[in-house]
Each structure stands twice: as C-alpha cells, then as structure tokens.
Design an enzyme around this catalytic site. Structure first.
Site, mmCIF file in Angstrom:
data_model
loop_
_atom_site.group_PDB
_atom_site.id
_atom_site.type_symbol
_atom_site.label_atom_id
_atom_site.label_comp_id
_atom_site.label_asym_id
_atom_site.label_seq_id
_atom_site.Cartn_x
_atom_site.Cartn_y
_atom_site.Cartn_z
ATOM 1 C CB CYS A 120 14.315 15.448 -6.432
ATOM 2 S SG CYS A 120 15.134 16.549 -7.612
ATOM 3 C CG ASP A 151 -2.908 3.296 2.787
ATOM 4 O OD1 ASP A 151 -2.240 2.994 3.804
ATOM 5 O OD2 ASP A 151 -3.711 2.499 2.262
ATOM 6 C CG HIS A 158 4.338 -1.683 -4.573
ATOM 7 N ND1 HIS A 158 3.203 -2.446 -4.711
ATOM 8 C CD2 HIS A 158 5.359 -2.476 -4.999
ATOM 9 C CE1 HIS A 158 3.514 -3.638 -5.187
ATOM 10 N NE2 HIS A 158 4.813 -3.697 -5.362
ATOM 11 C CB SER A 215 -5.560 -9.560 -5.890
ATOM 12 O OG SER A 215 -4.464 -8.856 -6.444
ATOM 13 C CG ASN A 241 -1.977 -1.097 1.111
ATOM 14 O OD1 ASN A 241 -2.147 -1.669 0.047
ATOM 15 N ND2 ASN A 241 -2.633 -1.385 2.205
HETATM 16 P P1 NAD Z 1 -5.722 -5.661 -5.200
HETATM 17 O O1 NAD Z 1 -6.678 -4.533 -5.382
HETATM 18 O O2 NAD Z 1 -5.187 -6.338 -6.385
HETATM 19 O O3 NAD Z 1 -6.442 -6.792 -4.317
HETATM 20 C C1 NAD Z 1 -7.122 -6.472 -3.149
HETATM 21 C C2 NAD Z 1 -7.541 -7.771 -2.479
HETATM 22 O O4 NAD Z 1 -8.110 -7.422 -1.239
HETATM 23 C C3 NAD Z 1 -8.573 -8.582 -3.259
HETATM 24 O O5 NAD Z 1 -8.172 -9.943 -3.289
HETATM 25 C C4 NAD Z 1 -9.851 -8.419 -2.450
HETATM 26 O O6 NAD Z 1 -10.665 -9.581 -2.437
HETATM 27 C C5 NAD Z 1 -9.309 -8.164 -1.063
HETATM 28 N N1 NAD Z 1 -10.190 -7.337 -0.232
HETATM 29 C C6 NAD Z 1 -11.031 -6.336 -0.621
HETATM 30 N N2 NAD Z 1 -11.642 -5.812 0.437
HETATM 31 C C7 NAD Z 1 -11.193 -6.496 1.523
HETATM 32 C C8 NAD Z 1 -11.463 -6.419 2.911
HETATM 33 N N3 NAD Z 1 -12.321 -5.528 3.410
HETATM 34 N N4 NAD Z 1 -10.840 -7.292 3.737
HETATM 35 C C9 NAD Z 1 -9.959 -8.212 3.251
HETATM 36 N N5 NAD Z 1 -9.664 -8.320 1.947
HETATM 37 C C10 NAD Z 1 -10.267 -7.477 1.103
HETATM 38 O O7 NAD Z 1 -4.589 -5.107 -4.275
HETATM 39 P P2 NAD Z 1 -3.068 -5.548 -4.119
HETATM 40 O O8 NAD Z 1 -2.980 -7.038 -4.126
HETATM 41 O O9 NAD Z 1 -2.566 -4.763 -2.977
HETATM 42 O O10 NAD Z 1 -2.326 -5.051 -5.449
HETATM 43 C C11 NAD Z 1 -2.660 -3.828 -6.066
HETATM 44 C C12 NAD Z 1 -1.569 -2.787 -6.215
HETATM 45 O O11 NAD Z 1 -2.249 -1.523 -6.161
HETATM 46 C C13 NAD Z 1 -0.577 -2.724 -5.093
HETATM 47 O O12 NAD Z 1 0.659 -2.760 -5.683
HETATM 48 C C14 NAD Z 1 -0.753 -1.353 -4.415
HETATM 49 O O13 NAD Z 1 0.467 -0.633 -4.423
HETATM 50 C C15 NAD Z 1 -1.705 -0.587 -5.266
HETATM 51 N N6 NAD Z 1 -2.861 0.010 -4.512
HETATM 52 C C16 NAD Z 1 -2.658 0.524 -3.252
HETATM 53 C C17 NAD Z 1 -3.736 1.042 -2.539
HETATM 54 C C18 NAD Z 1 -3.477 1.610 -1.156
HETATM 55 O O14 NAD Z 1 -2.370 2.077 -0.881
HETATM 56 N N7 NAD Z 1 -4.455 1.588 -0.236
HETATM 57 C C19 NAD Z 1 -5.014 1.044 -3.102
HETATM 58 C C20 NAD Z 1 -5.181 0.517 -4.399
HETATM 59 C C21 NAD Z 1 -4.088 -0.004 -5.094
#
Ligand code: NAD
Length: 239
Positions: A117, A94, A109, A178, A92
């Site tokens: 910069c 955030d 990430h 995921s 994440n």
């Molecule tokens: P992803 O979106 O691919 O997968 C999210 C997973 O979380 C899914 O399998 C889903 O079923 C599960 N999920 C959804 N809601 C949930 C909950 N309430 N409780 C438990 N599980 C839940 O995310 P990823 O695998 O982190 O990969 C996506 C990429 O996107 C990452 O590299 C990340 O850097 C970036 N990203 C980050 C954020 C953030 O910082 N919050 C948000 C979106 C995307």
C-alpha cells in the site's frame, strides 16, 4: 574454510524455468512479450498503471498454477538440514522456494503474492488481481495497492542482511541467473573479497562466469540436486 562452511545461495529465473515460468533474457530481451521498460519500472506504472497491474495480475495468477521442481526441493532440503549458516537470496518473485519448504530465504526483488500500500506502507499477502483497484486491507484506502515488486530503478530489499551474509560466507553459489541485473550480479565479487569459494550452476556461462572458481553448466534440476548431495556428503565426512 571451517568444517561447516557458511553458505550463501543466489538464485535467479533459471531455477524456476523447468517449473514452466519464463526467464527474462531467454525471451530475446522481452519478458512475456513485453519490454521491461513498459512493465517493470516506476515510470511505466505512473504512465500506464492499468497495463502494469494487468501484467502482474497475469503473472500472479500464472505462478499459482506452477509447482516447485527438483532444484527448489534440493535447496529446501539443504536449508532444512544444514547445521551452519545458510541464506538463500532469490531474485525470483515467484513463491516456489518457500512452497518447496525453504525457510532461510530473502526475496530481494519482492514477491508476486504480496501487495504494497503506497498510502500506509503495509504489505498484505495477495493472491487475486489488483487491476480492479481493491481497497488496502490495512488502512482501507482505495486504489493505493501496487505489486510488491522491486522495479528497475528501485532499491532491492534487505540489502544489509544480504551483505552481512556475503561477508561471512565460506561458499557462494549462484544458480540460474544471467549475471546481468545489479546489485545481485556483484554478489560474487563481494563474496570472493570476503574469502568465499564461488560456484556457478547455470544453463550456460553467465555474464560474470569468470568470477567463479568453478562453473557447471546444464539444467538446474540436474545440477542442483547433485551439488546438494555432494556438499551434504562432504560435511558428513568431515564431521
Ligand atoms: P535471467 O532471465 O536474466 O537469466 C536466467 C538465466 O538462467 C540465464 O543465464 C539462463 O541461461 C539460465 N537458465 C535458463 N534455464 C535454466 C535452467 N533450466 N537451469 C539453469 N539455468 C537456466 O534471470 P535473472 O538473472 O534472475 O534476472 C532477471 C530478473 O527478472 C530478476 O530480477 C527477477 O526478479 C526477474 N524474473 C523473475 C522470474 C521468477 O520469479 N521466476 C522470472 C522472470 C524474471
């Protein structure tokens, strides 16, 4: 396994979903209505920097209106009291893990609240917009700051430290991810090869679900506090 296992925890967008931050895959392959290729690659930034900077300016502003949830809080509590080695590796961008109080944390990430910069390589904490092309606080160069985010096709941060921890792990826990984005999706196999027990906590089976010894499915705010209580109770019993 030692009585105090070494723990590596991988988190993804699902851990922040209940704080009101959209995940990637749940939006039908779109991230906040954008195709990943249009906003999260170096090529996209070279092609249309204004679009990419505006996109991240909106995400950076949005996360500052959100708060950590019970899953972030439980992991921060575990980090604070766990006597063994522990590392939270988050995909994440955030800052909700650290706002909950987590300290042993790697943002593989990158981070929304950091600007990089491209002239002097300095990283600066950044809470405002980048779209108006502010000067770098370190070197003063104009228009050289970009989001400190690892875009698709770029090398994630701190991989040496992450693989070192995976190879020493007794327990690997994957939360809210995921299993679609590499190299993070391969961490479960690395940890297994090193002899770790592996657990998945996710809303639904991830793409790599079959690699885990145990999988629990449901919302992170319910699953994570329960798991943390269990592991703390087990370590107290064996102490
Ligand atoms: P992803 O979106 O691919 O997968 C999210 C997973 O979380 C899914 O399998 C889903 O079923 C599960 N999920 C959804 N809601 C949930 C909950 N309430 N409780 C438990 N599980 C839940 O995310 P990823 O695998 O982190 O990969 C996506 C990429 O996107 C990452 O590299 C990340 O850097 C970036 N990203 C980050 C954020 C953030 O910082 N919050 C948000 C979106 C995307």
């Amino acid at each position: 396994m030692d009585s105090i296992p070494n723990i590596v925890i991988l988190t993804g967008a699902g851990v922040s979903a209940e704080s009101g931050i959209d995940t990637f895959r749940d939006g039908g392959g779109l991230w906040e209505q954008h195709r990943v290729e249009d906003v999260a690659t170096p090529e996209a930034f070279a092609r249309d920097p204004d679009l990419v900077l505006r996109f991240y300016d909106m995400r950076r502003a949005a996360i500052q209106t959100k708060a950590p949830n019970a899953a972030h809080d439980a992991l921060a509590r575990l980090d604070a009291v766990w006597p063994g080695e522990l590392l939270i590796v988050t995909q994440n961008v955030d800052d909700l893990h650290e706002r909950a109080g987590a300290k042993r944390l790697i943002h593989m990430h990158g981070e929304h609240l950091s600007a990089w910069c491209t002239a002097c390589d300095a990283r600066s904490r950044w809470t405002g917009p980048l779209g108006d092309r502010p000067a770098c606080p370190s070197c003063g160069a104009p228009g050289t700051l970009r989001p400190d985010i690892v875009w698709f096709g770029e090398m994630p941060y701190r991989m040496d430290a992450i693989y070192h921890a995976l190879n020493r792990a007794d327990l690997f826990v994957s939360i809210g991810t995921s299993g679609a984005v590499y190299p993070a999706a391969g961490f479960v196999r690395e940890a297994r090869a090193a002899g770790a027990r592996t657990i998945e906590l996710n809303m639904e089976p991830s793409q790599g679900s079959h690699w885990f010894d145990e999988a629990r499915h449901g919302p992170a705010t319910a699953l994570v506090p329960t798991w943390v209580e269990e592991i703390l109770a087990a370590s107290t019993r064996s102490a």
